[in-house]
Write a protein that holds these residues in place. Structure first.
Motif, mmCIF file in Angstrom:
data_model
loop_
_atom_site.group_PDB
_atom_site.id
_atom_site.type_symbol
_atom_site.label_atom_id
_atom_site.label_comp_id
_atom_site.label_asym_id
_atom_site.label_seq_id
_atom_site.Cartn_x
_atom_site.Cartn_y
_atom_site.Cartn_z
ATOM 1 N N ILE A 76 89.130 78.507 68.929
ATOM 2 C CA ILE A 76 89.769 77.766 67.852
ATOM 3 C C ILE A 76 88.873 77.872 66.628
ATOM 4 O O ILE A 76 87.815 77.243 66.564
ATOM 5 C CB ILE A 76 89.953 76.265 68.220
ATOM 6 C CG1 ILE A 76 90.472 76.095 69.655
ATOM 7 C CG2 ILE A 76 90.863 75.573 67.212
ATOM 8 C CD1 ILE A 76 91.826 76.665 69.928
ATOM 9 N N ASN A 77 89.296 78.703 65.689
ATOM 10 C CA ASN A 77 88.489 78.931 64.493
ATOM 11 C C ASN A 77 89.394 79.049 63.278
ATOM 12 O O ASN A 77 90.038 80.058 63.109
ATOM 13 C CB ASN A 77 87.660 80.210 64.660
ATOM 14 C CG ASN A 77 86.638 80.353 63.556
ATOM 15 O OD1 ASN A 77 86.295 79.391 62.885
ATOM 16 N ND2 ASN A 77 86.156 81.567 63.349
ATOM 17 N N PRO A 78 89.512 78.034 62.455
ATOM 18 C CA PRO A 78 88.712 76.823 62.469
ATOM 19 C C PRO A 78 89.350 75.645 63.220
ATOM 20 O O PRO A 78 90.554 75.545 63.341
ATOM 21 C CB PRO A 78 88.658 76.461 60.976
ATOM 22 C CG PRO A 78 89.974 76.938 60.429
ATOM 23 C CD PRO A 78 90.335 78.153 61.243
ATOM 24 N N VAL A 79 88.427 74.761 63.713
ATOM 25 C CA VAL A 79 88.812 73.384 64.030
ATOM 26 C C VAL A 79 88.570 72.665 62.704
ATOM 27 O O VAL A 79 87.508 72.814 62.107
ATOM 28 C CB VAL A 79 87.895 72.779 65.116
ATOM 29 C CG1 VAL A 79 88.162 71.282 65.282
ATOM 30 C CG2 VAL A 79 88.062 73.512 66.435
ATOM 31 N N VAL A 122 93.520 74.548 63.672
ATOM 32 C CA VAL A 122 94.271 75.233 62.618
ATOM 33 C C VAL A 122 94.643 76.646 63.075
ATOM 34 O O VAL A 122 95.605 77.226 62.624
ATOM 35 C CB VAL A 122 93.440 75.255 61.307
ATOM 36 C CG1 VAL A 122 93.971 76.261 60.307
ATOM 37 C CG2 VAL A 122 93.418 73.859 60.691
ATOM 38 N N ASP A 123 93.869 77.179 64.002
ATOM 39 C CA ASP A 123 94.149 78.504 64.540
ATOM 40 C C ASP A 123 94.008 78.400 66.048
ATOM 41 O O ASP A 123 93.396 77.441 66.552
ATOM 42 C CB ASP A 123 93.132 79.507 63.966
ATOM 43 C CG ASP A 123 93.521 80.951 64.219
ATOM 44 O OD1 ASP A 123 94.616 81.194 64.764
ATOM 45 O OD2 ASP A 123 92.718 81.845 63.874
ATOM 46 N N SER A 124 94.554 79.344 66.785
ATOM 47 C CA SER A 124 94.315 79.351 68.229
ATOM 48 C C SER A 124 94.367 80.763 68.755
ATOM 49 O O SER A 124 95.224 81.553 68.384
ATOM 50 C CB SER A 124 95.354 78.500 68.981
ATOM 51 O OG SER A 124 96.495 79.254 69.301
HETATM 52 MN MN MN Z 1 90.950 82.000 62.634
#
Ligand code: MN
Ligand code: GDP
Length: 396
Positions: A207-210, A221-223
């Motif tokens: 997960i980037n970014p939390v 925000v991403d997974s």
């Molecule tokens: Mn990302």
């Protein structure tokens, strides 16, 4: 099995992980309808349009764009849908975008600053334990953080007997420098995330970014979610999450034949029985000055039918300039494999690249004779060194 961002987020959310809300769309009209729906549900009037492909770094490639009106959602979606998205993680030709995720804008201004963190859950193979890896430096290349500021990456290992403890969740929130509401939110987030990882039999969550929003919510925000293929038998409902458009068509076909095939970008095709021998064969090809065009393990049964299927798959690659067959006949007898090769060769008819066959093991001499007497354009050898020499010879 890899999931799309939107599928991963929905899965996480079903385990109580807070996510940036979004709706997936396949056309600009669906995108606008999704944006309107999100506006009703969350009140958002800015949206991010995010290309759904199995590759990270989409933001850098123009696959993540903020839109400040419904008209913009329509035009941005129109731009992104159907595009060949090139990111640092795709090949030079990129990946075709079939769907976009329309997501609420969560970088809104407020009481406090927003912050981006990095968090992944994965198996530490050297200790055999799951671990949470996290960093205050989110939203950017974690590889770069690891290289330049390794002290900003933390890990937390989970004891399988005890499971993830409350203390560990608080430690993560503390190390990320959070306080107050955001601290409590993060402990819940970490717990829910790890539970989801465990219950879904995943092998990787990234997960980037939390994000810590300006009103102190913590959300994904991403997974990037990878489910362990070996567990799919007990998650029958995940089958529909597979998007074959994201996979190499040749690899899919090989999978249907039960061949263990990975496409590579060299010029020497190889057909081998056993994964270890296949790896060694790739090394041999390299040492002979070539580059393997694939990894292919036909498994224990190298019969005529499988050999033929394997040849057909290798020959689909126009880069292939030679094929090296390397079979060790232990349980399977070399002469049977040789006969299979001769039959497959005749069936296919137009193999117009040199074929080098190395058969070693039970009845190897007989196998060599069979091939030599077949009258086909096949070089047969017994020793591995001879095979390597032949590869070098046909490439030169
Ligand atoms: Mn990302
Ligand atoms: P990736 O580039 O494939 O890793 O895609 P991400 O989902 O991580 O998005 C890339 C970047 O887009 C994030 O790091 C954010 O900086 C930005 N982004 C994502 N969602 C929003 C949003 O809601 N609002 C704004 N302003 N930026 C966002």
């Amino acid at each position: 099995m890899n999931l799309h961002e939107y599928q991963g987020k929905e899965l996480l959310n079903s385990f109580g992980v807070r996510i940036q809300r979004g709706i997936v769309a396949s056309t600009p009209e669906e995108a606008v309808a999704a944006a309107e729906k999100l506006n009703e549900e969350t009140g958002t009037s800015w949206w991010v349009v995010k290309a759904q492909v199995h590759a990270g770094g989409r933001g850098k490639g123009g696959g993540v764009r903020l839109s400040k009106s419904l008209d913009e959602v329509r035009s941005v979606s129109d731009d992104i849908l159907g595009m060949q998205l090139v990111t640092p993680q795709t090949s030079a030709e990129g990946k075709t975008v079939h769907q976009v995720l329309i997501a609420e804008d969560v970088y809104y201004p407020g009481e406090s600053e927003t912050s981006e963190f990095y968090m992944s859950v994965l198996l530490n193979r050297s200790t055999g334990r799951n671990m949470i890896m996290y960093s205050s430096e989110g939203g950017m290349d974690i590889e770069l953080v690891a290289e330049e500021t390794p002290h900003l990456i933390f890990t937390e290992e989970i004891d399988p007997k005890v499971g993830l403890t409350g203390f560990q969740c608080r430690k993560v929130a503390f190390n990320l420098g959070l306080t107050g509401t955001a601290f409590k939110e993060m402990t819940k987030f970490v717990y829910a995330l790890y539970t989801a990882y465990d219950k879904t039999d995943s092998s990787l969550f990234e997960i980037n970014p939390v994000l810590k929003t300006s009103d102190d919510k913590i959300m994904a925000v991403d997974s990037k979610v990878t489910i362990d293929d070996n567990s799919l038998f007990r998650h029958k409902d995940y089958v529909e999450l597979r998007d074959k458009r994201e996979e190499d068509p040749i690899e899919i076909e090989a999978g249907e034949y039960g061949l263990n095939f990975v496409k590579l970008d060299g010029n020497v095709g190889c057909l081998v029985n056993g994964a270890g021998l296949a790896m060694a064969t790739m090394d041999i090809i390299k040492m002979a000055g070539g580059n393997p065009a694939n990894f292919l393990d036909v498994g224990g049964t190298a019969d005529a039918k499988r050999v033929e299927q394997a040849f057909r798959i290798i020959l689909k690659d126009p880069e292939v300039k030679a094929i090296l067959v390397n079979i060790f006949g232990g349980i399977v007898r070399c002469d049977r494999v040789a006969q299979g090769i001769v039959d497959a060769y005749k069936n296919i008819g137009d193999i117009n690249v040199p074929l080098i066959v190395r058969l070693q093991g039970t009845n190897a001499e007989e196998a060599k004779r069979l091939i030599d007497e077949s009258g086909l354009q096949v070089e047969s050898v017994i020793l591995l060194q001879e095979a390597a020499d032949k590869v070098a010879e046909v490439l030169s």
